[in-house]
Design a protein around this motif. Structure first.
Motif, short mmCIF file in Angstrom:
data_model
loop_
_atom_site.label_atom_id
_atom_site.label_comp_id
_atom_site.label_asym_id
_atom_site.label_seq_id
_atom_site.Cartn_x
_atom_site.Cartn_y
_atom_site.Cartn_z
N ASP A 106 0.94 -1.17 -0.06
CA ASP A 106 -0.18 0.08 0.07
C ASP A 106 0.81 1.30 0.09
OD1 ASP A 106 -2.33 -1.48 0.00
OD2 ASP A 106 -2.86 -1.11 2.24
N GLN B 178 -4.87 1.58 -0.94
CA GLN B 178 -5.12 0.96 0.20
C GLN B 178 -5.83 -0.18 0.13
OE1 GLN B 178 -7.37 3.34 3.05
NE2 GLN B 178 -7.07 2.06 4.91
N SER B 179 -5.23 -1.25 0.65
CA SER B 179 -5.75 -2.77 0.43
C SER B 179 -5.65 -3.01 -1.23
CB SER B 179 -7.20 -2.76 0.95
OG SER B 179 -7.25 -2.42 2.25
#
Length: 327
Positions: free
Chosen positions: A59, A80-81
């Motif tokens: 990330d 993110q993720s």
């Protein structure tokens, strides 16, 4: 003697791309990341990532991405993720193909502040906690000259005779002198970015053994010379006068009791040229100054002014611009 970088000043010179490196001590408020480089003539894009981990799929807390694509712009984002967030864009290009640049990321409580060539460019609000960021990644159509993490804490060192780490402050207070750190230089304050020239800086408490002064700047294309003086403010005496002269060499001298001494000129190489960046690290020892340029030893200068503790002023003047000074 090998170059011993001062705490809080540990640059990487001419790193190769792609650059992927841990951020010493992790990211924290008050830190700055300083990057010098050159945009390639055929530059299309490059990126700087504040990454959560070291692998390619990590990330990214802050993605900084200049793009030359007909609609020149800089893109900012977070991953993110495994998913990219909402892009932020600025349709302005602070970089020029074929030109040097200085890029600074200041880590503030609410955002990253981006400064290019001394000019504030953008503020990107935090979307992921700073504490998650562990690595810096740089890649693309550029050449790197140096990367430096300023203001972070050095890695904790075990205290002699124990297994417990003891954190050493990045800027030790006067008198702070743990026994196992005797060989390390010290700096007393944070860097000053892009100060005007001529520059005059005070050395509170005077010059002390192991103190290191950093002067980083750019030599103007029309430059003839510049000067760095370590000076006694009350008398005007100069313990160390450094005078790089373009095309000639690097003159050193002292000015005491109204008179100049004998010049020293010998150096194995001259790192100063018109249109070039320079990075000087000047360390005061018990019997001499040791001076490094761009991470390489340049010269030693034996103390002629024995009461060097009276030196309380650093001045810089001449045909340069300053990137930062740390005293």
């Amino acid at each position: 003697m090998a170059y011993v970088p001062a705490p809080g000043y540990q640059p990487a010179y001419n790193p190769t791309l792609p650059y992927r490196s841990p951020i010493p001590g992790g990211l924290s408020v008050g830190m700055s990341v300083y990057i010098q480089g050159t945009a390639k003539e055929n530059m299309r894009r490059f990126h700087v990532n504040f990454a959560v981990g070291q692998d390619d799929e990590a990330d990214i807390a802050f993605h900084f991405n200049p793009r030359f694509d007909g609609w020149d712009k800089v893109v900012f984002n977070t991953k993110q993720s495994g998913q990219w967030g909402k892009e932020e864009k600025k349709k302005s290009m602070p970089f020029q193909r074929g030109s040097h640049f200085e890029l600074v990321f200041m880590v503030l409580a609410e955002h990253y502040k981006v400064v290019v060539n001394g000019n504030p460019f953008y503020e990107f609000g935090h979307r992921l906690p700073l504490q998650m960021v562990t690595h810096l990644q740089v890649d693309g159509d550029l050449e790197l000259q140096s990367i430096n993490f300023l203001g972070g804490q050095p890695a904790p060192a075990p205290y002699p005779g124990t297994d417990y780490p003891m954190t050493i402050p990045a800027y030790p207070a006067p008198g702070y002198n743990p026994p196992h750190m005797n060989s390390l230089p010290v700096m007393m304050g944070p860097p000053v970015f892009n100060p005007p020239v001529p520059y005059v800086g005070a050395l509170p408490g005077g010059l002390t053994v192991r103190r290191t002064i950093i002067v980083k700047g750019y030599i103007l294309p029309t430059a003839k010379n510049f000067i760095i003086n370590f000076k006694v403010g009350s008398s005007g005496d100069i313990a160390l006068h450094i005078n790089p002269r373009i095309g000639e060499g690097v003159v050193r001298n002292s000015f005491m009791n109204g008179s100049w001494g004998s010049e020293e000129r010998k150096v194995s190489y001259n790192p100063f040229g018109p249109g070039q960046f320079f990075d000087l690290s000047i360390r005061c020892g018990t019997d001499r100054f040791k001076v490094f340029a761009n991470g390489q030893h340049l010269f030693d200068y034996n103390h002629r002014f024995q009461a060097f503790q009276m030196v309380d002023v650093v001045e810089v003047k001449g045909d340069i611009t300053l990137s930062y000074v740390q005293i």
